[in-house]
Design an enzyme around this catalytic site. Sequence first.
Site, PDB file in Angstrom:
ATOM      1  N   THR A   8       0.997  -1.168   0.070  1.00 23.18           N
ATOM      2  CA  THR A   8       0.128   0.093  -0.107  1.00 23.18           C
ATOM      3  C   THR A   8       0.906   1.299   0.148  1.00 23.18           C
ATOM      4  OG1 THR A   8      -1.739  -1.374   1.433  1.00 23.18           O
ATOM      5  CG2 THR A   8      -1.988   1.241   1.112  1.00 23.18           C
TER       6      THR A   8
ATOM      7  N   GLU B 228      -6.201  -5.830   3.448  1.00 27.40           N
ATOM      8  CA  GLU B 228      -6.026  -6.933   2.671  1.00 27.40           C
ATOM      9  C   GLU B 228      -7.194  -6.880   1.667  1.00 27.40           C
ATOM     10  OE1 GLU B 228      -3.846 -10.343   3.511  1.00 27.40           O
ATOM     11  OE2 GLU B 228      -3.368  -9.385   5.765  1.00 27.40           O
TER      12      GLU B 228
ATOM     13  N   GLY C  87     -24.855  -0.071  29.006  1.00 25.83           N
ATOM     14  CA  GLY C  87     -24.011   0.761  29.334  1.00 25.83           C
ATOM     15  C   GLY C  87     -22.631   0.277  29.251  1.00 25.83           C
TER      16      GLY C  87
ATOM     17  N   SER D 256      -6.357   0.315  -2.558  1.00 23.08           N
ATOM     18  CA  SER D 256      -7.215  -0.830  -3.460  1.00 23.08           C
ATOM     19  C   SER D 256      -6.495  -0.866  -4.878  1.00 23.08           C
ATOM     20  CB  SER D 256      -8.655  -0.394  -3.689  1.00 23.08           C
ATOM     21  OG  SER D 256      -9.231  -0.276  -2.302  1.00 23.08           O
TER      22      SER D 256
HETATM   23  C1  FAD Z   1      -3.632  -1.015  10.608  1.00 19.76           C
HETATM   24  C2  FAD Z   1      -3.427  -1.384   8.752  1.00 19.76           C
HETATM   25  C3  FAD Z   1      -2.709  -2.178   8.576  1.00 19.76           C
HETATM   26  C4  FAD Z   1      -2.259  -2.500   7.306  1.00 19.76           C
HETATM   27  N1  FAD Z   1      -1.388  -3.471   6.999  1.00 19.76           N
HETATM   28  C5  FAD Z   1      -0.847  -3.384   5.673  1.00 19.76           C
HETATM   29  C6  FAD Z   1       0.324  -3.844   5.200  1.00 19.76           C
HETATM   30  O1  FAD Z   1       0.959  -4.915   6.198  1.00 19.76           O
HETATM   31  N2  FAD Z   1       0.669  -4.159   3.890  1.00 19.76           N
HETATM   32  C7  FAD Z   1       0.150  -3.359   3.114  1.00 19.76           C
HETATM   33  O2  FAD Z   1       0.468  -3.420   2.112  1.00 19.76           O
HETATM   34  N3  FAD Z   1      -1.189  -2.798   3.457  1.00 19.76           N
HETATM   35  C8  FAD Z   1      -1.617  -2.653   4.704  1.00 19.76           C
HETATM   36  N4  FAD Z   1      -2.484  -1.921   5.038  1.00 19.76           N
HETATM   37  C9  FAD Z   1      -3.190  -1.056   3.857  1.00 19.76           C
HETATM   38  C10 FAD Z   1      -4.749  -1.571   3.512  1.00 19.76           C
HETATM   39  O3  FAD Z   1      -4.610  -2.768   3.017  1.00 19.76           O
HETATM   40  C11 FAD Z   1      -5.467  -0.574   2.794  1.00 19.76           C
HETATM   41  O4  FAD Z   1      -5.790   0.669   3.787  1.00 19.76           O
HETATM   42  C12 FAD Z   1      -6.630  -1.072   1.973  1.00 19.76           C
HETATM   43  O5  FAD Z   1      -6.112  -2.054   0.978  1.00 19.76           O
HETATM   44  C13 FAD Z   1      -7.564  -0.151   1.348  1.00 19.76           C
HETATM   45  O6  FAD Z   1      -6.764   0.819   0.570  1.00 19.76           O
HETATM   46  P1  FAD Z   1      -6.922   2.554   1.104  1.00 19.76           P
HETATM   47  O7  FAD Z   1      -6.808   2.693   2.642  1.00 19.76           O
HETATM   48  O8  FAD Z   1      -5.966   3.291   0.405  1.00 19.76           O
HETATM   49  O9  FAD Z   1      -8.336   2.882   0.637  1.00 19.76           O
HETATM   50  P2  FAD Z   1      -8.760   3.252  -0.909  1.00 19.76           P
HETATM   51  O10 FAD Z   1      -8.530   2.120  -1.928  1.00 19.76           O
HETATM   52  O11 FAD Z   1      -8.702   4.584  -1.159  1.00 19.76           O
HETATM   53  O12 FAD Z   1     -10.419   2.780  -0.562  1.00 19.76           O
HETATM   54  C14 FAD Z   1     -11.268   4.008  -0.334  1.00 19.76           C
HETATM   55  C15 FAD Z   1     -12.833   3.662  -0.418  1.00 19.76           C
HETATM   56  O13 FAD Z   1     -13.104   3.584  -1.890  1.00 19.76           O
HETATM   57  C16 FAD Z   1     -13.439   2.085  -2.101  1.00 19.76           C
HETATM   58  N5  FAD Z   1     -13.176   1.773  -3.384  1.00 19.76           N
HETATM   59  C17 FAD Z   1     -11.884   1.795  -3.843  1.00 19.76           C
HETATM   60  N6  FAD Z   1     -11.927   1.221  -5.321  1.00 19.76           N
HETATM   61  C18 FAD Z   1     -12.933   0.886  -5.367  1.00 19.76           C
HETATM   62  C19 FAD Z   1     -13.694   0.065  -6.615  1.00 19.76           C
HETATM   63  N7  FAD Z   1     -13.084   0.025  -7.837  1.00 19.76           N
HETATM   64  N8  FAD Z   1     -15.091  -0.136  -6.400  1.00 19.76           N
HETATM   65  C20 FAD Z   1     -15.764   0.250  -5.363  1.00 19.76           C
HETATM   66  N9  FAD Z   1     -15.293   0.786  -4.267  1.00 19.76           N
HETATM   67  C21 FAD Z   1     -13.952   1.050  -4.119  1.00 19.76           C
HETATM   68  C22 FAD Z   1     -13.088   1.201  -0.938  1.00 19.76           C
HETATM   69  O14 FAD Z   1     -13.713  -0.049  -0.730  1.00 19.76           O
HETATM   70  C23 FAD Z   1     -13.072   1.979   0.051  1.00 19.76           C
HETATM   71  O15 FAD Z   1     -14.292   1.957   0.753  1.00 19.76           O
HETATM   72  C24 FAD Z   1      -3.120  -1.559   6.269  1.00 19.76           C
HETATM   73  C25 FAD Z   1      -4.139  -0.836   6.547  1.00 19.76           C
HETATM   74  C26 FAD Z   1      -4.381  -0.572   8.076  1.00 19.76           C
HETATM   75  C27 FAD Z   1      -5.293   0.588   8.432  1.00 19.76           C
END
Ligand code: FAD
Length: 382
Positions: free
Chosen positions: A126, A366, A343, A132
Site C-alpha cells: 500500500t 487486505e 452501558g 485498493s
Molecule cells: C492497520 C492497518 C494495517 C495494514 N497493513 C498493511 C500491510 O501490512 N501491508 C500493506 O501493503 N497494506 C496494509 N494496510 C493497507 C490496507 O490494505 C489498505 O488500507 C486497503 O487496501 C485499502 O486501501 P486504502 O486505505 O488506500 O483505501 P482506498 O483504496 O482509497 O479505498 C477507499 C474506499 O473506496 C472504495 N473503493 C476503492 N476502489 C473501489 C472500486 N473499484 N469499487 C468500489 N469501491 C472502491 C474502498 O472499498 C473504500 O471503501 C493496512 C491498513 C491498516 C489500516
Amino acid sequence: MDFDLNKEQEMIRKEVRKFAQNEIAPVAIDLDETESFSVELTKKMGEIGLFGMFVSEMYDGQELDYLSYIIAVEEIARVDGSQAATIAAGNSLGIGPIYYFGSDKQKKKLLPKLCRGEGLWGFGLTEPTAGSDAGGSKTTAVLDGNEWVLNGSKIFITNAACELSLGATVQAVTGTLEQGKPEYTCFIVEHGTPGFKAVEMKKKMMWRSSNTAELYFDDVRVPKENILGNRGDGFHQMLKTLDGGRLSIAAMGLGGAQGAYEAALKYAKQRQQFGQPISKFQAVSFKLADCAMEIECGRNLLYKACWLRDCKRPFEKEAAMAKLYCSELMGRAANHAVQIHGGYGLMKDYGVERFYRDQKLLDIGEGTSEVQRIVISRHIGC
Ligand SMILES: Cc1cc2nc3c(=O)[nH]c(=O)nc-3n(C[C@H](O)[C@H](O)[C@H](O)COP(=O)(O)OP(=O)(O)OC[C@H]3O[C@@H](n4cnc5c(N)ncnc54)[C@H](O)[C@@H]3O)c2cc1C
C-alpha cells in the site's frame, strides 16, 4: 464428508486458547489503552511456535497445514485483535512471500529468525496514493550496475517499525511492459540499509497494540540478488500473498466474533433486569441465536477455503467469500455484544468495545469489503 478436526488441529486449538487466556487476556486492555506493542508477548508467541506454522522444519517452521495456522489465528483473535494481527501479518505477509517466492539463500538467511519469532518482517504494498488500486504504485526501482535503487514510500505496513522489525518485502515499478502497463518487482529491503526509514504510525482506532509503519525509500541501494523471485513477478506474488492473507483476516473475524459472542452470552445469563436474566428476553436471545448461527456458517466457509488450499486446489473465490463474510460477521456480533452489555459495553474494562473497534479494520485491510465483492463478482461471471 468429515467435519472433524484431526488430533493435531484439536491440540493446537486447545494449547493456543490456553496461551491466549493465560498470557494475552490479562494484558490486552492495558496494551490497547497505552497503544503499546509488546516485544515480550511477541517473543512468547514465537516460543510456542506461532510463527512459521506452515513453513518447512528446514527453516525452523512447524510444517503444519494451513488450517492449523488459521485455527491458531482464530484462537488469538478470540481474545485480542492486536496480537492476532501481529501473528497473521507475521505469517501470511512477512514470512509467506519469502517462503513461497524467495531464493534458497534468502530463505536460509531470513526465515529461521522470523519463524522463531525473534524478528518481524513487513509486506509493503500500500502507498499513500495506491490502496485498493495496488496497480497504481509509484515506488520505483532502477538498476544501476549490480544494485537496484529504490525511491518512494509505503503506508500502513504492519510489523515494520518495532524493535523486532528486520525489514520488508517491497513492491516497486521496475519498468514498462509492452502493453504500456507498469512492470512490478518485489525487493527484500533490510532495516539499516542507508536511505530506508520506517516510522511508527500511532493514534489508531483499532489494533492499537500492533505495530503499523510508514516506510520511506530515499535512494535505497540493494544488491541485485535482493529481488524476490524474478523481475516482473511482483504483482503476481502480491496477489498470491493476499489470497492466503485473506484467510487469516477471515480467521480474525471468526475468532473475534466468537469472543464477542461468548462474552455477550455469559453477561446475558448473569445480568438481571425485570426480575430475570436478560437472556430470557427474546430480543436478547435472538441476537445471540443469530451470532451462534452466523459463526457456524463462517467457520464452515473459512475451513472449506483452507481445505481447498491444503488440497492445492483453487481457493481465491472462497478466500474472498470467507474474508468478506467473517469480517462482516464480526461486525454484527460485536455490535450485538455491546448492545447486550448496555452501558457497561461502552466501558473499556468490559472488553467488548475493543472487539467493536478492532473489527473495523477487517472491512478494510487486505482488500476492502467492496474489493472482495468485486473479486467474487468476477468469479461468478459478472
Ligand atoms: C492497520 C492497518 C494495517 C495494514 N497493513 C498493511 C500491510 O501490512 N501491508 C500493506 O501493503 N497494506 C496494509 N494496510 C493497507 C490496507 O490494505 C489498505 O488500507 C486497503 O487496501 C485499502 O486501501 P486504502 O486505505 O488506500 O483505501 P482506498 O483504496 O482509497 O479505498 C477507499 C474506499 O473506496 C472504495 N473503493 C476503492 N476502489 C473501489 C472500486 N473499484 N469499487 C468500489 N469501491 C472502491 C474502498 O472499498 C473504500 O471503501 C493496512 C491498513 C491498516 C489500516
